[in-house]
Scaffold this motif. Structure first.
Motif, PDB file in Angstrom:
ATOM      1  N   PRO A 119     -39.006   2.813  10.628  1.00  0.00           N
ATOM      2  CA  PRO A 119     -38.731   2.463   9.460  1.00  0.00           C
ATOM      3  C   PRO A 119     -38.922   0.632   9.210  1.00  0.00           C
ATOM      4  N   ASP A 120     -38.723  -0.156   7.993  1.00  0.00           N
ATOM      5  CA  ASP A 120     -39.002  -1.573   8.446  1.00  0.00           C
ATOM      6  C   ASP A 120     -37.082  -2.054   8.027  1.00  0.00           C
ATOM      7  N   LEU A 121     -36.272  -0.787   7.370  1.00  0.00           N
ATOM      8  CA  LEU A 121     -34.806  -1.130   7.399  1.00  0.00           C
ATOM      9  C   LEU A 121     -34.439   0.056   8.046  1.00  0.00           C
ATOM     10  N   LEU A 122     -33.354   0.126   8.589  1.00  0.00           N
ATOM     11  CA  LEU A 122     -32.855   0.755   8.780  1.00  0.00           C
ATOM     12  C   LEU A 122     -30.898   0.334   8.340  1.00  0.00           C
ATOM     13  N   PHE A 123     -30.121   1.322   7.748  1.00  0.00           N
ATOM     14  CA  PHE A 123     -28.444   0.676   7.104  1.00  0.00           C
ATOM     15  C   PHE A 123     -28.068   2.310   8.138  1.00  0.00           C
ATOM     16  N   CYS A 124     -27.366   1.267   8.795  1.00  0.00           N
ATOM     17  CA  CYS A 124     -26.206   2.607   9.612  1.00  0.00           C
ATOM     18  C   CYS A 124     -24.032   2.352   9.585  1.00  0.00           C
ATOM     19  N   ASP A 166     -35.309  -4.038  11.561  1.00  0.00           N
ATOM     20  CA  ASP A 166     -33.905  -4.852  10.805  1.00  0.00           C
ATOM     21  C   ASP A 166     -32.797  -3.264  11.090  1.00  0.00           C
ATOM     22  N   THR A 167     -31.383  -3.625  11.627  1.00  0.00           N
ATOM     23  CA  THR A 167     -30.755  -2.865  10.938  1.00  0.00           C
ATOM     24  C   THR A 167     -29.626  -3.491  10.200  1.00  0.00           C
ATOM     25  N   ILE A 168     -29.348  -2.318   9.507  1.00  0.00           N
ATOM     26  CA  ILE A 168     -27.573  -3.434   8.753  1.00  0.00           C
ATOM     27  C   ILE A 168     -26.424  -2.668   9.042  1.00  0.00           C
ATOM     28  N   ASP A 208     -43.577  -0.291  -0.466  1.00  0.00           N
ATOM     29  CA  ASP A 208     -43.829  -0.316   0.662  1.00  0.00           C
ATOM     30  C   ASP A 208     -43.198  -0.661   1.898  1.00  0.00           C
ATOM     31  N   THR A 209     -41.528  -1.096   1.511  1.00  0.00           N
ATOM     32  CA  THR A 209     -40.309  -1.686   2.107  1.00  0.00           C
ATOM     33  C   THR A 209     -39.997  -0.030   2.512  1.00  0.00           C
ATOM     34  N   ARG A 210     -40.007   0.429   4.474  1.00  0.00           N
ATOM     35  CA  ARG A 210     -39.618   1.768   4.655  1.00  0.00           C
ATOM     36  C   ARG A 210     -37.890   1.403   4.595  1.00  0.00           C
ATOM     37  N   ILE A 211     -36.979   2.186   4.156  1.00  0.00           N
ATOM     38  CA  ILE A 211     -35.920   2.287   4.687  1.00  0.00           C
ATOM     39  C   ILE A 211     -35.304   3.226   4.731  1.00  0.00           C
ATOM     40  N   ALA A 212     -34.382   3.262   5.948  1.00  0.00           N
ATOM     41  CA  ALA A 212     -33.909   5.224   6.274  1.00  0.00           C
ATOM     42  C   ALA A 212     -32.592   4.643   6.801  1.00  0.00           C
ATOM     43  N   VAL A 213     -31.547   5.433   6.520  1.00  0.00           N
ATOM     44  CA  VAL A 213     -30.550   5.744   6.654  1.00  0.00           C
ATOM     45  C   VAL A 213     -29.972   6.972   7.428  1.00  0.00           C
ATOM     46  N   VAL A 214     -29.003   6.247   7.830  1.00  0.00           N
ATOM     47  CA  VAL A 214     -27.762   7.239   9.342  1.00  0.00           C
ATOM     48  C   VAL A 214     -26.791   7.206   9.139  1.00  0.00           C
TER      49      VAL A 214
END
Length: 522
Positions: free
Chosen positions: A328-333, A350-352, A260-266
């Motif tokens: 998303p729940d979490l974004l890696f950027c 949340d953004t990391i 259920d954790t929705r992670i996106a990447v930019v």
């Protein structure tokens, strides 16, 4: 005049047999190659314990040491046996066509029957009969090679039918050993044709179908692990868990926990590569639609894993709304020339932020630490190191001779990669054992001109990530023939567009393709 291959094939025996209905013949182990043609009738034939139904007009191609047994049907059976040996074959690749197939339905039955009947009539043992028998035997082989060449054209279509069958029946498909016989190919020939079409072995392709269905069920189903494993053809849940972890990188239970954790990447780097190796499929990931030739803009080796991910075109500026709409729940950027995370600040997720790191392992470990997947990352790193050692060992005979430079050619500059400080040069010079030229004694890359390249005059040149038009410009310029590597045919230009050493899956793909390319020169 010396005619190559004229004594490669020798006719050992020629026989015609008639069998009564409902006859089970004694099993034989073949001593020579055999061509068996069914003149009329029907039978069940066991070849190395695999069962075939044959009828009038069918031809069997058998190899030495095969176990062979016939059981006739309700009608009489007449069959021609042509036994021959093939030693030191000059045209080995062409002759292999005769060994690729087990059973073939002959289209020109009258022609084949006439050739066999003419061979049967040559009973005299004199010099004229010997020459005629030899000529007819070679004419027979020629006829069969032409017949099989027509089947080679249809081979991709046959393989696609097998793939369709696998995709429809994979939950109940347990014995892939039966698949070659659906298209009348030997197992080894079938595997080569299948891998050429899909890039995978039949076993790996079947596993991928099963695991992808399992992932779908784990995301939406409340069924037990045992029910899910049995629904895709694994009767043992523990075995299914091992296969799942090997394929996905995490166990089914951990996969369920994070579903259920929705992670996106930019990011300018394909960080989705790292996430996939950790068992996480991002909901959105960077793509390069004008660079990669795939529909999604992902490299082909990642595309099949990202069918449910939204491509984010990093060839243009990514705006905050585009990401926020994906919830998303979490974004890696990462802050790169492709995207500025100043535009991606949003309190709804949340953004990391990740800084530039020195090598791919650092990214793998950092992402794993953020997601509490350190143990998985360790396994992934070890697996890639195994692939690299395999590649280094396989290419040792090639890489230990001569010194190399690695370049990338642009319209107005050439990048000369150093022996450290860049993922691609580190892979070749350190992990795969290529010997760097003295001019590569620097970090990262430096920009040089064509004149500089001629002045350096390296022994061997590897050109990567370069458009064909730029290579042609250099090849057609006066600088090309001034290069020692060009004169000695030591310039290597592999298809490297999808070579990406910054992630584990890309690195594995790159090592594999490097082995395939350079092994042809060993």
């Amino acid at each position: 005049m010396n005619i190559r291959g004229e004594s490669d094939f020798n006719l050992r025996s020629f026989k015609k047999h008639f069998y009564k209905p409902h006859t089970l013949l004694k099993q034989k182990v073949l001593q020579y190659n055999a061509i068996c043609y069914i003149q009329y009738g029907e039978a069940t034939v066991s070849i190395d314990h695999m069962i075939y139904k044959v009828k009038s007009g069918d031809c069997l191609f058998l190899n030495p040491s095969m176990e062979f047994q016939i059981k006739t049907a309700e009608e009489p059976l007449q069959i021609f046996y042509v036994m021959y040996s093939a030693n030191n074959v000059t045209y080995e690749n062409e002759w292999q066509n005769l060994s690729n197939y087990i059973k073939v339905s002959i289209s020109s039955q009258i022609t084949l029957s006439n050739l066999l009947l003419q061979l049967e009539q040559l009973k005299k043992s004199n010099f004229h009969s010997f020459l005629k028998r030899k000529a007819l035997f070679y004419e027979l082989l020629y006829f069969l090679v032409i017949e099989l060449d027509s089947l080679q054209i249809d081979q991709p279509t046959s393989i696609k039918k097998v793939i369709e069958y696998m995709e429809e029946h994979f939950t109940k498909l347990d014995n892939i050993g039966e698949l070659p016989f659906m298209v009348n190919l030997t197992p080894s020939s079938f595997c080569r044709a299948f891998k050429k079409e899909t890039g995978q072995t039949p076993g790996n392709y079947l596993t991928e179908l099963k695991i992808n269905r399992a992932k779908e069920l784990l995301k939406v189903s409340n069924h037990s692990l045992k029910e899910i494993s049995q629904s895709i053809g694994y009767q043992d849940p523990l075995y299914f868990s091992r296969v799942f972890k090997k394929s996905v990188g995490v166990s089914p239970s951990i996969y369920i926990k994070n579903k259920d954790t929705r992670i996106a990447v930019v990011s300018g780097l394909m960080l989705q590569d790292h996430l996939l190796s950790l068992g996480i499929t991002p909901i959105a990931a960077p793509s390069l639609p004008n660079y990669y030739s795939t529909k999604t803009g992902y490299p082909s080796y990642l595309e099949k894993h990202l069918m449910e991910s939204t491509p984010l075109n990093i060839e243009k500026q990514i705006c905050e709304v585009e990401v926020a709409n994906l919830c998303p729940d979490l974004l890696f950027c990462m802050d790169t020339r492709f995207c500025k995370y100043d535009n991606l600040r949003n309190n709804s997720y949340d953004t990391i932020y990740l800084d530039d790191l020195e090598n791919w392992k650092d990214y793998q470990i950092e992402l794993a630490r953020k997601l509490e997947r350190e143990a998985v990352a360790e396994c992934v790193i070890k697996q890639i190191e195994v692939h690299e050692r395999k590649g280094k060992s396989m290419l040792r005979k090639f890489t230990r001779k001569g010194k190399w430079v690695i370049i990338r050619i642009f319209r107005n500059e050439i990048r000369l990669y150093g022996d450290n400080g860049h993922a691609v040069s580190y892979l070749f010079f350190h992990d795969l054992g290529f010997q760097p030229d003295e001019s590569s004694n620097h970090s990262g890359y430096k920009v040089i001109s064509k004149e500089d390249l001629v002045h350096l005059n390296p022994e061997k040149i590897l050109i990567i990530w370069t458009e064909k038009s730029e290579i042609d410009k250099l090849r057609n310029s006066p600088y090309w023939n001034e290069l020692r590597a060009a004169r000695q045919h030591q310039i290597y230009i592999p298809e490297s567009k999808e070579w990406d050493p910054w992630g584990p899956l890309g690195r594995e793909h790159m090592v594999k393709k490097s082995m395939e390319y350079f092994s042809q020169f060993i």
